[in-house]
Design a protein around this motif. Structure first.
Motif, PDB file in Angstrom:
ATOM      1  N   UNK A 134       5.941   2.908  40.230  1.00 14.39           N
ATOM      2  CA  UNK A 134       4.777   3.673  40.705  1.00 14.39           C
ATOM      3  C   UNK A 134       3.617   3.560  39.578  1.00 14.39           C
ATOM      4  N   UNK A 135       4.233   3.401  38.411  1.00 18.79           N
ATOM      5  CA  UNK A 135       3.446   3.424  37.118  1.00 18.79           C
ATOM      6  C   UNK A 135       2.715   1.761  36.954  1.00 18.79           C
ATOM      7  N   UNK A 157      -2.452   3.531  48.389  1.00 11.29           N
ATOM      8  CA  UNK A 157      -1.111   3.913  47.827  1.00 11.29           C
ATOM      9  C   UNK A 157      -1.292   4.549  46.737  1.00 11.29           C
ATOM     10  N   UNK A 158      -2.610   4.637  46.083  1.00 13.28           N
ATOM     11  CA  UNK A 158      -2.734   5.055  44.788  1.00 13.28           C
ATOM     12  C   UNK A 158      -2.370   4.393  43.498  1.00 13.28           C
ATOM     13  N   UNK A 162      -8.137  -6.933  51.353  1.00  9.66           N
ATOM     14  CA  UNK A 162      -7.140  -6.278  52.323  1.00  9.66           C
ATOM     15  C   UNK A 162      -6.041  -5.994  51.186  1.00  9.66           C
ATOM     16  N   UNK A 163      -5.565  -6.616  50.103  1.00 12.40           N
ATOM     17  CA  UNK A 163      -4.752  -5.939  49.111  1.00 12.40           C
ATOM     18  C   UNK A 163      -5.279  -4.662  48.399  1.00 12.40           C
ATOM     19  N   UNK A 164      -6.528  -4.906  47.806  1.00 15.51           N
ATOM     20  CA  UNK A 164      -7.252  -3.835  47.242  1.00 15.51           C
ATOM     21  C   UNK A 164      -7.137  -2.581  48.117  1.00 15.51           C
ATOM     22  N   UNK A 165      -7.438  -2.616  49.490  1.00 12.67           N
ATOM     23  CA  UNK A 165      -7.277  -1.515  50.190  1.00 12.67           C
ATOM     24  C   UNK A 165      -6.026  -0.929  50.219  1.00 12.67           C
ATOM     25  N   UNK A 166      -5.032  -1.743  50.363  1.00 13.64           N
ATOM     26  CA  UNK A 166      -3.825  -1.086  50.656  1.00 13.64           C
ATOM     27  C   UNK A 166      -3.350  -0.683  49.070  1.00 13.64           C
TER      28      UNK A 166
END
Lengths: 132, 235
Positions: free
Chosen positions: B141-142, B169-170, B161-165
């Motif tokens: 996650x880091x 997901x933070x 789309x990748x940036x949105x994902x």
């Protein structure tokens, strides 16, 4: 050896369980070894003993049982067991480190497809831990 | 999973190079960036998570280097870069992996690889916004994300789309690099509109193809020279 890394993982998990349950000692650990991983039991057992020294698991009995590697073809639904001694030694070694490499080297004996699921016998896992 | 965390405990920073789209130069950017950082005396690792078409070992000329066994596996070092990939385990064969197989393969690689102390681990991500991206978001996650796009609308749309994902997901997005730039500042404009830091452009460089497998040549290309200016920003 890879067995040492696997044993370390097991011991770390067992010690964490003991700590979470406030147990003073670990009495018995039952471990399943997936055939696909082809773990060398003698090395693995030695590693478990060495890594448990001076911990609450020092005198624990580690029992090992093998689980057959069963694969199921995603194309024709055929199920088959992987027989360790029928693998080529160099391929067996690569599958030992990375079981998913099986998808590169093994094929469905009925239809020849590389598209199969590993139904059982993958990895190493703890079945039970008895604490004292 | 705990074993994977332990193996990454000596890694100060994990940077994933992704795009969502294939063929935009993620592998070249990540491998060359790793070489450049190593030249700057940084302890660098490169993890190729493209299980279907691993390329990092080809770019670095490391097709016959095997990790060594030592209570797990120690990645081989090429020009100061510690490299781990599925490639040594599958040779030139295909990877017929479905989703859960890819997740297992990733966890296995993370669990067995002894990276040691690293300033930076670059992760060369496969195309798509599926299993490998979701698994990295879950298991590391880091991790920070460096996005690569060509000026093509097709690439930019997929990067969006990748940036949105990643946002949903933070995940931390470091910024975007334009690869194969050809004059118009398409990616820079896109970054401005998306509120993503634009890190710079790297031109299309025909000399790169000849330098594949020869890191010393690769480092002398215009591609590497321009990428170096961007890599300096990776503080």
């Amino acid at each position: 050896m890879h067995e040492w890394a696997l044993a370390e993982s097991v011991v770390l998990t067992v010690l964490r369980v003991a700590e979470e349950r406030n147990a003073a000692r670990v009495l018995r650990v039952r471990i399943k070894l997936g055939e696909l991983q082809q773990v060398e039991e003698e090395i693995f057992s030695t590693a478990l003993r060495e890594l448990s020294k001076n911990t609450p698991a020092e005198d624990a009995e580690f029992s090992l049982a093998r689980e057959p590697a069963v694969l199921k073809c995603n194309r024709c639904s055929h199920e088959w067991k992987v027989e360790r001694d029928k693998l080529k030694p160099e391929e067996a070694e690569l599958i030992h480190f990375l079981p998913e490499a099986a998808h590169t080297y093994l094929r469905c004996p009925r239809c020849g497809s590389p598209d199969f699921a590993i139904e059982s016998g993958r990895g190493v896992w703890i079945e039970s831990v008895e604490l004292g | 999973m705990r074993e994977a965390e332990k193996q990454l405990s000596g890694v100060r920073r994990v940077v994933c190079v992704g795009s969502g789209k294939g063929g935009v130069g993620k592998s070249l950017v990540s491998a060359t960036a790793a070489l450049l950082l190593s030249q700057r005396s940084r302890r660098v690792g490169l993890l190729d998570l493209d299980f279907y078409g691993p390329s990092a070992h080809l770019i670095l000329g490391a097709w016959d280097l095997m990790p060594t066994e030592d209570r797990g596996v120690v990645p081989p070092e090429i020009h100061g870069v510690r490299l781990m990939s599925i490639a040594p385990y599958i040779g030139e064969g295909p990877s017929a992996l479905r989703g859960s197989d890819a997740t297992h393969a990733m966890l296995e690689l993370l669990a067995i690889t002894r990276w040691g102390e690293l300033d930076l681990l670059l992760v060369d991500m496969p195309p798509g916004t599926g299993d490998e991206i979701l698994d990295v978001v879950k298991f590391i996650p880091a991790a920070e994300w460096l996005v690569v796009s060509t000026p093509s609308k097709l690439s930019i749309q997929t990067v969006r789309r990748l940036l949105l994902l990643l946002r949903e997901t933070g995940s931390k997005i470091m910024g975007a690099i334009e690869n194969m730039a050809e004059g118009e500042a398409c990616v820079e404009e896109f970054c401005r509109a998306e509120g993503v830091q634009f890190l710079g452009s790297v031109p299309r460089d025909p000399k790169v193809e000849r330098a594949i497998g020869r890191p010393e040549l690769l480092l002398r290309t215009e591609f590497a020279r321009r990428l170096e200016a961007i890599v300096r920003k990776l503080k």
